[in-house]
Design a protein around this motif. Sequence first.
Motif: not given
Length: 328
Positions: A260-275
């Motif tokens: 919902p927040h249009r985060l980009k790259g490493e702004e996205i927490p590692l745990e969310a990138r995994i899931t």
Amino acid sequence: MPIVLSGYLKLGDAVIITDQDHRILDINRYYEQTTGYSRDSIIGFKAGFLKSGLTPAATYTSLKSEMKRGNPWSGVFTNRKKSGEIWHSSITITPIQLENKLYFVGIFRELEQLKEGIYLSEKKRAETQRELLKVLAISCEIRDPGIEEHLLRVQTLSEKLVYMHDRRMQLKLSESYKSHIAHASILHDIGKAEIPEGILYKPGPLSPYERKIIEMHPLMGADILNKISREINNEVISSLEVAENIILYHHEKWDGTGYPHRLKGEEIPLEARITAIVDVFDALTSRRAYKDSWSVARALSFLNEQKGKHFDPDMVESFFNYFDERGE
């Protein structure tokens, strides 16, 4: 028993003194109060008579190893009182050499009697957390009878991926953090509990308004988690920040086009990138009412196409490595 050892019996914790064969020579009154056994009734007995059979075998292996080296040892025992009641104790056993004879001084502290907090072993805490989060996730998505298998696969595969990514990228993530990611991944879609069924299970295309409602589910999920967390004992459930990050950000995309927040790259927490990767992969390879399942090869090909767009490129490579090691 040498007089010099008697001083230990004045300590404020439960104390037991044994000879080199682990036969009880003396105990103090705190030991009597804790176990229910009187001094006269147990002197001469082997100290192991209190065993409950519940202390892990590895604990005794560690104890014996240190004793053979002549070193002090500390650990946790699960023993049985005279009443039959189970008690947990933090214990330090120190070997003392006097007049060419070996003695052992054991100092116990009953964990159940600590004035603040509760005691759980790390293993038991992890097991409890995993099961509680599983119940929470399934209860939030109970309208879909087939969802439990998806949630458990996401949880298992998230655990595999975080360990692979940590090893491949040499991140040196803590064991507790990796464990929290694995456990919390099962909660990723709890916000869908707030989405009307007419929208959530609509067979045809969604209208822009309906799509907007669907894209609200990460925010709804975070709100559910925050409401529940206020009622949960933090000694049992820890690091809900990881769970919140997974719930809020697993639909964000590497190129910034997610929600919902249009985060980009490493702004996205590692745990969310995994899931994010695991959730999409399992959705693709699972049969749903509105689609057939994809083959693993086809799903992996899609992930590769979306590398650097939807997904973290390094995370995709780690995911591929996991399948390579499995021979797939």
